[in-house]
Design a protein around this motif. Structure first.
Motif, short mmCIF file in Angstrom:
data_model
loop_
_atom_site.label_atom_id
_atom_site.label_comp_id
_atom_site.label_asym_id
_atom_site.label_seq_id
_atom_site.Cartn_x
_atom_site.Cartn_y
_atom_site.Cartn_z
N ILE A 167 0.86 -1.18 0.00
CA ILE A 167 0.00 0.00 0.00
C ILE A 167 0.90 1.23 0.00
CG2 ILE A 167 -1.72 1.32 1.32
CD1 ILE A 167 -2.73 -1.41 0.20
N HIS A 168 0.57 2.18 -0.87
CA HIS A 168 1.29 3.46 -0.92
C HIS A 168 0.27 4.59 -1.07
CE1 HIS A 168 5.14 1.49 -1.32
NE2 HIS A 168 4.74 0.85 -2.40
N ARG A 169 0.68 5.76 -0.67
CA ARG A 169 -0.04 7.01 -0.93
C ARG A 169 -1.52 6.99 -0.52
NH1 ARG A 169 4.08 6.32 -3.95
NH2 ARG A 169 3.28 5.11 -5.68
N LEU A 170 -1.81 6.37 0.62
CA LEU A 170 -3.16 6.47 1.17
C LEU A 170 -3.36 7.92 1.60
CD1 LEU A 170 -5.84 5.31 2.28
CD2 LEU A 170 -4.60 4.74 4.38
N ALA A 171 -4.37 8.55 1.08
CA ALA A 171 -4.61 9.97 1.38
C ALA A 171 -6.10 10.28 1.31
CB ALA A 171 -3.85 10.86 0.40
N VAL A 172 -6.56 11.05 2.28
CA VAL A 172 -7.93 11.57 2.27
C VAL A 172 -7.81 13.09 2.39
CG1 VAL A 172 -10.13 11.67 3.52
CG2 VAL A 172 -8.90 9.48 3.30
N HIS A 173 -8.53 13.79 1.53
CA HIS A 173 -8.48 15.25 1.56
C HIS A 173 -8.77 15.74 2.98
CE1 HIS A 173 -9.37 19.44 0.82
NE2 HIS A 173 -8.80 19.29 -0.36
N PRO A 174 -8.00 16.72 3.47
CA PRO A 174 -8.19 17.20 4.86
C PRO A 174 -9.62 17.62 5.20
CG PRO A 174 -6.19 18.13 3.93
CD PRO A 174 -6.87 17.39 2.81
N ASP A 175 -10.36 18.12 4.22
CA ASP A 175 -11.74 18.52 4.48
C ASP A 175 -12.66 17.34 4.79
OD1 ASP A 175 -10.95 21.12 3.96
OD2 ASP A 175 -11.89 21.20 1.97
N TYR A 176 -12.20 16.13 4.46
CA TYR A 176 -13.05 14.95 4.61
C TYR A 176 -12.43 13.88 5.52
CZ TYR A 176 -15.22 17.40 0.84
OH TYR A 176 -15.81 18.38 0.09
N GLN A 177 -11.39 14.24 6.25
CA GLN A 177 -10.78 13.30 7.17
C GLN A 177 -11.68 13.07 8.39
OE1 GLN A 177 -6.73 14.65 7.90
NE2 GLN A 177 -6.15 14.24 5.79
N ARG A 178 -11.45 11.95 9.04
CA ARG A 178 -12.21 11.54 10.23
C ARG A 178 -13.67 11.22 9.93
NH1 ARG A 178 -8.96 12.52 14.90
NH2 ARG A 178 -7.19 13.82 14.38
N LYS A 179 -13.91 10.78 8.70
CA LYS A 179 -15.26 10.38 8.29
C LYS A 179 -15.30 8.91 7.86
CE LYS A 179 -16.49 15.04 6.76
NZ LYS A 179 -17.16 15.39 7.98
#
Length: 167
Positions: A90-102
Protein backbone atom coordinates in the motif's frame (compact mmCIF):
# COMPACT_ATOMS: atom_id res chain seq x y z
CA UNK A 1 -19.36 6.23 -2.08
CA UNK A 2 -17.68 4.23 -4.79
CA UNK A 3 -14.12 2.92 -4.86
CA UNK A 4 -12.81 2.53 -8.39
CA UNK A 5 -9.66 2.77 -10.47
CA UNK A 6 -8.49 6.30 -11.13
CA UNK A 7 -8.57 7.50 -14.72
CA UNK A 8 -6.06 9.71 -16.51
CA UNK A 9 -8.47 12.65 -16.44
CA UNK A 10 -8.52 12.45 -12.61
CA UNK A 11 -4.84 13.42 -12.29
CA UNK A 12 -5.32 17.15 -11.57
CA UNK A 13 -7.87 16.51 -8.81
CA UNK A 14 -5.72 13.74 -7.32
CA UNK A 15 -2.60 15.91 -7.39
CA UNK A 16 -4.53 18.75 -5.75
CA UNK A 17 -5.75 16.32 -3.06
CA UNK A 18 -2.20 15.15 -2.27
CA UNK A 19 -0.94 18.76 -2.14
CA UNK A 20 -3.72 19.61 0.34
CA UNK A 21 -2.72 16.58 2.45
CA UNK A 22 0.95 17.59 2.41
CA UNK A 23 0.11 21.15 3.48
CA UNK A 24 -2.17 19.89 6.22
CA UNK A 25 0.47 17.51 7.60
CA UNK A 26 3.15 20.23 7.55
CA UNK A 27 0.82 22.66 9.36
CA UNK A 28 0.45 19.97 12.05
CA UNK A 29 4.22 19.48 12.36
CA UNK A 30 4.25 16.20 10.44
CA UNK A 31 6.90 16.32 7.73
CA UNK A 32 5.85 13.13 5.96
CA UNK A 33 5.01 14.63 2.55
CA UNK A 34 6.25 17.90 1.10
CA UNK A 35 6.05 20.09 -2.01
CA UNK A 36 8.00 17.45 -3.95
CA UNK A 37 6.15 14.34 -2.78
CA UNK A 38 4.14 12.75 -4.16
CA UNK A 39 5.06 14.12 -7.60
CA UNK A 40 2.40 14.32 -10.29
CA UNK A 41 4.40 12.03 -12.60
CA UNK A 42 4.45 9.29 -9.91
CA UNK A 43 0.66 9.58 -9.52
CA UNK A 44 0.31 9.37 -13.33
CA UNK A 45 2.42 6.19 -13.33
CA UNK A 46 0.20 4.74 -10.59
CA UNK A 47 -2.85 5.46 -12.76
CA UNK A 48 -1.23 4.05 -15.93
CA UNK A 49 -0.34 0.79 -14.14
CA UNK A 50 -3.92 0.43 -12.86
CA UNK A 51 -2.82 0.67 -9.22
CA UNK A 52 -4.39 3.93 -8.01
CA UNK A 53 -7.91 3.71 -6.62
CA UNK A 54 -10.20 6.57 -5.59
CA UNK A 55 -13.08 6.83 -3.19
CA UNK A 56 -15.51 9.22 -4.82
CA UNK A 57 -19.02 10.17 -5.70
CA UNK A 58 -20.20 11.52 -9.05
CA UNK A 59 -18.61 14.94 -8.47
CA UNK A 60 -15.62 14.62 -6.12
CA UNK A 61 -12.64 12.46 -5.17
CA UNK A 62 -12.37 12.18 -1.38
CA UNK A 63 -9.35 9.92 -1.07
CA UNK A 64 -6.88 7.68 -2.84
CA UNK A 65 -4.85 4.51 -2.29
CA UNK A 66 -2.22 2.72 -4.37
CA UNK A 67 -2.28 -1.08 -4.32
CA UNK A 68 0.72 -2.71 -5.99
CA UNK A 69 2.66 -5.97 -6.20
CA UNK A 70 5.90 -4.05 -6.74
CA UNK A 71 8.30 -4.09 -3.80
CA UNK A 72 10.29 -0.85 -3.55
CA UNK A 73 14.05 -1.25 -3.19
CA UNK A 74 13.88 0.46 0.22
CA UNK A 75 12.13 -2.68 1.50
CA UNK A 76 14.92 -5.09 0.52
CA UNK A 77 16.32 -5.53 4.05
CA UNK A 78 13.00 -5.70 5.90
CA UNK A 79 12.35 -8.97 7.70
CA UNK A 80 8.77 -9.47 6.55
CA UNK A 81 6.44 -12.00 8.17
CA UNK A 82 5.38 -13.66 4.91
CA UNK A 83 7.37 -15.06 1.96
CA UNK A 84 8.41 -12.75 -0.88
CA UNK A 85 6.03 -12.62 -3.81
CA UNK A 86 2.89 -13.30 -1.77
CA UNK A 87 2.04 -9.74 -0.68
CA UNK A 88 0.65 -6.48 -1.90
CA UNK A 89 1.99 -3.07 -0.93
CA UNK A 90 0.00 0.00 0.00
CA UNK A 91 1.29 3.46 -0.92
CA UNK A 92 -0.04 7.01 -0.93
CA UNK A 93 -3.16 6.47 1.17
CA UNK A 94 -4.61 9.97 1.38
CA UNK A 95 -7.93 11.57 2.27
CA UNK A 96 -8.48 15.25 1.56
CA UNK A 97 -8.19 17.20 4.86
CA UNK A 98 -11.74 18.52 4.48
CA UNK A 99 -13.05 14.95 4.61
CA UNK A 100 -10.78 13.30 7.17
CA UNK A 101 -12.21 11.54 10.23
CA UNK A 102 -15.26 10.38 8.29
CA UNK A 103 -14.14 6.77 7.74
CA UNK A 104 -12.81 7.11 4.18
CA UNK A 105 -9.30 5.85 5.06
CA UNK A 106 -10.91 2.85 6.78
CA UNK A 107 -13.02 2.16 3.67
CA UNK A 108 -9.96 2.37 1.43
CA UNK A 109 -7.98 0.00 3.66
CA UNK A 110 -10.96 -2.39 3.92
CA UNK A 111 -11.06 -2.37 0.12
CA UNK A 112 -7.29 -3.01 -0.20
CA UNK A 113 -7.31 -5.83 2.34
CA UNK A 114 -10.38 -7.38 0.72
CA UNK A 115 -8.74 -7.12 -2.68
CA UNK A 116 -5.58 -8.81 -1.36
CA UNK A 117 -7.57 -11.61 0.25
CA UNK A 118 -9.71 -12.21 -2.84
CA UNK A 119 -6.60 -12.39 -5.06
CA UNK A 120 -4.93 -14.96 -2.80
CA UNK A 121 -2.21 -12.78 -1.28
CA UNK A 122 -0.97 -13.75 2.18
CA UNK A 123 -0.30 -10.25 3.51
CA UNK A 124 -0.54 -6.50 3.09
CA UNK A 125 2.64 -4.46 3.57
CA UNK A 126 3.12 -0.73 3.98
CA UNK A 127 5.15 1.97 5.66
CA UNK A 128 4.18 5.12 7.49
CA UNK A 129 6.06 8.04 8.97
CA UNK A 130 7.34 7.45 12.50
CA UNK A 131 6.36 10.99 13.54
CA UNK A 132 2.73 10.58 12.48
CA UNK A 133 1.08 9.12 15.61
CA UNK A 134 -2.40 9.06 14.09
CA UNK A 135 -1.31 6.89 11.15
CA UNK A 136 0.70 4.53 13.35
CA UNK A 137 -2.27 4.04 15.69
CA UNK A 138 -4.58 3.55 12.68
CA UNK A 139 -2.51 0.63 11.34
CA UNK A 140 -1.84 -0.91 14.74
CA UNK A 141 -5.57 -0.85 15.53
CA UNK A 142 -6.17 -2.73 12.25
CA UNK A 143 -3.85 -5.52 13.42
CA UNK A 144 -0.72 -4.56 11.48
CA UNK A 145 2.55 -5.62 13.09
CA UNK A 146 5.31 -3.01 13.27
CA UNK A 147 8.57 -4.34 11.82
CA UNK A 148 11.79 -2.55 10.80
CA UNK A 149 12.37 1.06 9.80
CA UNK A 150 13.36 2.53 6.44
CA UNK A 151 14.50 6.03 5.49
CA UNK A 152 13.55 8.43 2.72
CA UNK A 153 16.18 11.17 3.11
CA UNK A 154 14.50 13.44 0.53
CA UNK A 155 11.39 13.46 2.70
CA UNK A 156 12.71 13.40 6.27
CA UNK A 157 15.63 12.59 8.53
CA UNK A 158 13.21 10.53 10.64
CA UNK A 159 12.41 6.88 9.86
CA UNK A 160 9.32 5.35 8.36
CA UNK A 161 7.97 2.28 10.18
CA UNK A 162 7.19 -0.79 8.07
CA UNK A 163 4.02 -2.73 8.90
CA UNK A 164 2.56 -6.02 7.74
CA UNK A 165 -0.85 -7.63 8.16
CA UNK A 166 -1.10 -11.38 7.64
CA UNK A 167 -4.37 -12.33 5.95
Amino acid sequence: MLISLAEKNDIEEIHSLTKACASNMISNGIYQWNEKYPPKNKLSEDISRGELFCIKDESKIYGIIVITEIEDEEYENIKWLSPQGTSIYIHRLAVHPDYQRKGYAKELMDFAEGFAHSMGYTSVRLDTFSKNPRNNKFYQNRGYKKLDDIYFPKQSEHPFHCYELLL
